[in-house]
Design an enzyme around this catalytic site. Structure first.
Site, PDB file in Angstrom:
ATOM      1  CE1 TYR A 770      -3.887   2.199  -0.066  1.00 12.49           C
ATOM      2  CE2 TYR A 770      -2.885   3.183   1.831  1.00 12.49           C
ATOM      3  CZ  TYR A 770      -4.047   3.244   0.870  1.00 12.49           C
ATOM      4  OH  TYR A 770      -4.866   4.028   0.754  1.00 12.49           O
ATOM      5  NE  ARG A 805      -5.336   2.544   4.154  1.00 14.88           N
ATOM      6  CZ  ARG A 805      -5.389   3.684   4.601  1.00 14.88           C
ATOM      7  NH1 ARG A 805      -6.271   4.448   4.359  1.00 14.88           N
ATOM      8  NH2 ARG A 805      -4.337   3.952   5.409  1.00 14.88           N
ATOM      9  CE1 TYR A 886      -2.300   0.517   8.296  1.00 13.19           C
ATOM     10  CE2 TYR A 886      -2.183  -0.795   6.279  1.00 13.19           C
ATOM     11  CZ  TYR A 886      -2.650   0.498   7.207  1.00 13.19           C
ATOM     12  OH  TYR A 886      -3.152   1.646   6.284  1.00 13.19           O
TER      13      TYR A 886
END
Length: 920
Positions: A770, A805, A886
């Protein structure tokens, strides 16, 4: 020991004297400027920054006018025109200062890679009509060809006649500064003009410069100071001291000074060590590929009794089928035959829907989300049936129905536009045309035929149009099985939705003024959706999907409440239960989607909301929803307050559930909300006894559920654990209890070394994350891929299911940049096939390539399928820093012997890589 600016190539006598004194000497001017971590030690950049700023200040002092243009009572004052030659650190600082003072700024540099930096600083980038790049080593420019120099000199001659101020900064290490502004050019400048030569110490870029002097020649002020940084002594001393302090602190373990010759920053700047000449440093060679590791011994699994395995399988299947049959028989016993037809349609639609969804190629999962989002706008059917009044609604129920139609049409218009945009990105140069105009034939037959038949008085066609529309919506998803049939799928979805809406309008029996209200409402919603979806970028696609989901939820709630307000005491049990379910699911979808949108858009923090006694609160809310249902059914016509209460409670529940999920797990939340919007549509179908809504709702519900399952498997999580309604928070295992610490030190690299790796490679794989989307680096990446392919390299791009996402987002991102979809592969397609890969570039990915998921049982992502990039011969990570991903975990791959870290903004680094690769 001496740390100073030294310039050993130009000052050999000084170096020899220091050598005779057996000194250890570091040259701050010798610092490797392409070493990412050495940027904080780069005193040359610090001083160049000051020199660029001071050059503008000195020129403004010598110039006889304002820099900024003004309109005054005394007349108009034009802005000063400033030409800056060279866009290194000094040049960019000068551009920013001159622009900040209001001047018209133009800039020139032989390196194409700095064009974007010049434009972003607000200057005009001047170019010559000749294809040649001046990128040299160490961040400097190289000597250009005779033809290029003649072209740029002609450009400077034209500019000298027009501009008021010229600032030159061009230097080539180890050589006399090139002459860029000749005496003849100076003589063409207007009296009162100013030139500042930042290369004066190396001979100057301006032929008439006198190093160290400020004088006037032919009316043009010449500033040739060689001590510009010293003219801001406080700032210069502060930055230089900072550079040296950080350099010293980096030269050994905390609290201990050490000269480590393996450290590039130390070895590069070391000129003398105890009198021994150490400069120039040895060239950094590309490390040889690591030796192949022996395959681990196969794990011997415990043999299971085949009879027991067969018995367990048969028992599980038997229990599942028995439960299914018992539930349906129970429903028939309670509701009677009136429910049989709707349930039959629902179950068959679920079976058909699941089959076509499993057939969708993973690369088109984002278009799948978008087209199902558009189809879920069929909630408009319920609103259309309930609309009334006149040109405007006249009751609360009619207002809710109009609201449902409005927001549903936003979904329909925006969803199909976004789907069409995404599918267009997958088209490759040379692909055969899609001939989309041919799909007007079935559209004309379905819509035109229905209108003509209705006008001719033929009745009973609406039900068949609903069926045909349902089949077209199923074909819409089936068409996404491949990129070549995807446009057919989008067309079928659009025709199916249009047919369903047309049949609904044709079956209405309302005054003409209500038709006006319907037309205005549908047109306004469609226009809004089209406008929004036309402007949204690919990186904002997840937010758009979440926002559209909230509109479906709002439409379901509004339709459910409006239908009960109209039916009241006449509502059947099935109607009331269906309306209640639609309102509850719709409310959860509404608030959950709003939270997802806010997190993805950055309006709120992405961290999971930690609510005290969360499981107790969630259990209480579910009990409240169940109690409200019983009270609603018992209250008869007075049950509206209970329906409203249940909607509010369900909305709170949706908020808590979505807020309790971190940004890293938002893809699952989005797919679950997509599924929820489908089941809300099903419930609306039961309210209205409309098979079209049952079929379409089941299609969307099963689609979202399957995508959620795919995402959770890719993260090695269950849906219940991801959403965490009743599951406890994950146990954090302290590192002292067994979590493996990464071993070794991360080794940084530079663009030149990475280019050398790619040039020598035969097979290259690229793993995006991402971070690539955030930096918008897909465009230079596409050019890099094309360059590698043109040079005969085998290039593949490997995408993890949860890299973006939302499912398939990175595939769309890469397609948008023009990367052919046939070289973009899914993780499963290359599993175990890495040993022969020469170079792997990991761009903006972390957790999806973390080997701890396989090696460390105490790791939070242990068991998650990851891409085994570390098995390739060489790995280069493109990251802003060594920060965690993340999941908040260190990545041991950073510290492996075959891994190098190329730190910086992905887009900037990819731009540099592209330019250097083209030059090679």
């Amino acid at each position: 020991m001496l740390i100073s600016f030294l310039y050993p190539a130009q000052n050999t006598d000084l170096v020899n004297k220091l050598k005779a004194k057996q000194m250890t000497v570091f040259g701050m001017d010798c610092m490797p400027r392409t070493l990412s971590r050495a940027q904080t030690f780069d005193a040359l950049s610090s001083m160049a920054n000051i020199a660029g700023y001071r050059a503008v200040v000195e020129s403004a002092n010598a110039f006889g006018r304002f820099f900024a243009g003004q309109f005054t009572a005394a007349g108009k004052v034009p802005p000063a025109k400033v030409l800056i030659i060279g866009a290194g650190v000094a040049g960019l600082a000068a551009i920013q200062q001159a622009k900040g003072m209001g001047a018209i700024v133009r800039a020139f540099d032989v390196r194409s890679s700095v064009k974007e930096q010049i434009l972003s600083a607000g200057a005009e980038f001047l170019e010559v009509q000749l294809e040649e790049d001046g990128e040299g080593s160490g961040g400097y420019a190289k000597t250009m060809s005779k033809e290029f120099i003649e072209a740029e000199m002609a450009l400077f001659a034209d500019q000298a006649k027009d501009v008021d101020i010229i600032i030159t900064t061009a230097l080539i290490p180890g050589k006399k500064a090139p002459i860029l502004i000749t005496k003849d050019m100076i003589e063409t400048m207007r009296p009162g003009s100013v030139v500042v030569d930042l290369a004066a110490e190396a001979g100057g870029n301006i032929e008439t410069t006198k190093p160290g002097e400020n004088y006037v020649y032919k009316g043009v002020t010449h500033i040739g100071y060689t001590d510009l940084p010293s003219r801001l002594p406080t700032q210069s001393s502060s930055l230089y001291a900072n550079n040296i302090a950080k350099y010293l602190l980096s030269m050994g373990p905390k609290g201990r000074f050490n000269i480590d010759l393996e450290d590039e920053a130390v070895r590069g700047a070391l000129v003398l060590q105890s009198g021994e000449m150490m400069w120039p440093p040895p060239k950094v060679e590309t490390p040889p590929p690591p030796a192949k590791k022996e395959a681990p011994a196969p794990v011997v699994k415990e043999e299971l009794d085949p009879n027991q395995v067969a018995f367990n399988f048969a028992l599980g299947k038997s229990v599942t089928v028995t439960s299914f049959a018992a539930i349906l028989l129970g429903l028939a016993a309670v509701a009677g035959s009136s429910l049989t037809t709707s349930v039959t349609v629902l179950i068959l639609a679920c079976l058909a829907g699941s089959q076509v969804v499993y057939g969708v190629t993973p690369a088109l999962h984002s278009p799948l989300m978008s087209v199902t989002n558009a189809i879920s706008g069929m909630t408009a059917v319920g609103g259309l049936v309930l609309m009334g009044g006149g040109t405007l609604p006249q009751t609360g129920a009619q207002s809710l129905a109009a609201l449902a139609v409005l927001v549903s049409m936003v979904n329909i218009g925006g969803g199909f536009i976004m789907t069409n945009r995404m599918l267009g990105m997958f088209r490759r140069e040379g692909d055969a045309p899609a001939y989309r105009f041919l799909y007007l034939i079935p559209a004309a037959l379905l819509l035109g035929g229905y209108v003509a038949a209705t006008a001719a008085g033929v009745a009973q066609l609406s039900g068949m149009v609903y069926l045909v529309s349902s089949v077209f919506c199923i074909l819409a998803i089936g068409g996404l099985a491949s990129q070549t049939t995807a446009q057919f799928g989008n067309a079928m979805g659009l025709i199916g939705v249009a047919g369903g809406l047309s049949a609904t309008l044709g079956s209405l029996s309302v005054p003409s003024l209500v038709y006006q209200q319907v037309g205005i409402t549908m047109a306004a919603g469609t226009a809004t959706g089209v406008a929004v979806a036309s402007k949204v970028g690919v990186t904002e696609l997840p937010q758009l999907v979440a926002a559209f989901h909230s509109l479906v939820g709002l439409a379901a709630v509004a339709t459910a409440i409006a239908s009960f307000m109209i039916e009241g005491a006449h509502a059947t049990m099935i109607h009331k239960v269906s309306a209640y379910i639609a309102a509850v699911i719709g409310a959860v979808t509404l608030t959950g989607s709003i939270v997802a949108f806010a997190k993805l858009q950055g309006l709120v923090k992405g961290k999971a909301l930690v609510l005290p006694f969360k499981r107790v609160v969630n259990a209480g809310l579910i009990v409240a929803i169940a109690y409200s249902l019983s009270a609603f059914l018992a209250a008869g016509a007075a049950g509206l307050s209970w329906l409203l209460t249940a909607s509010v409670v369900a909305g709170v529940f949706g908020f808590i559930v979505a807020a309790g999920v971190g940004a890293g797990d938002m893809p699952v939340v989005i797919t679950l909300l997509n599924s929820a919007s489908g089941w809300a549509l099903c419930a609306e179908g039961f309210v209205l006894n409309n098979n079209l809504l049952n079929i379409v709702g089941a299609l969307i519900g099963s689609s979202g559920a399957i995508l959620s399952d795919i995402m959770c498997k890719a993260m090695n999580k269950g849906i219940a654990n991801t959403v965490g309604v009743f599951t406890p928070p994950p146990k954090i295992v302290p590192k002292a209890e067994g979590s493996q610490e990464p071993q070794g030190e991360a080794v940084t690299t530079n663009v030149d070394t990475t280019v050398a790796k790619l040039v020598n490679a035969k097979t290259v794989r690229i793993v995006p994350g991402y971070g690539l989307a955030v930096s918008k680096g897909q465009y230079p990446l596409a050019e890099i891929v094309q360059t590698l392919v043109d040079s005969g390299k085998q290039v593949q791009i490997i995408v993890h299911p949860v890299a973006g996402r939302m499912p398939g987002q990175l595939n769309v991102l890469l397609a948008e940049a023009g990367i052919p979809y046939d070289i973009v592969l899914e993780m499963e397609e290359v599993e175990g096939d890495w040993d022969d890969v020469d170079v792997t570039l990991v761009i903006g990915a972390n957790d999806t390539v973390n080997c701890a998921a396989e090696d460390d049982p105490n790791c939070d992502i242990y068991g998650m399928p990851v891409i085994r990039v570390w098995d390739s011969k060489q790995v280069v990570f493109f990251k802003r820093s060594l920060a965690v991903g993340y999941a908040g975990l260190d990545n041991p791959v950073f510290y492996k012997d075959n891994t190098n870290m190329l730190l910086g903004d992905a887009k900037d680094v990819l731009n540099d890589l592209r330019d250097n690769l083209r030059a090679v």
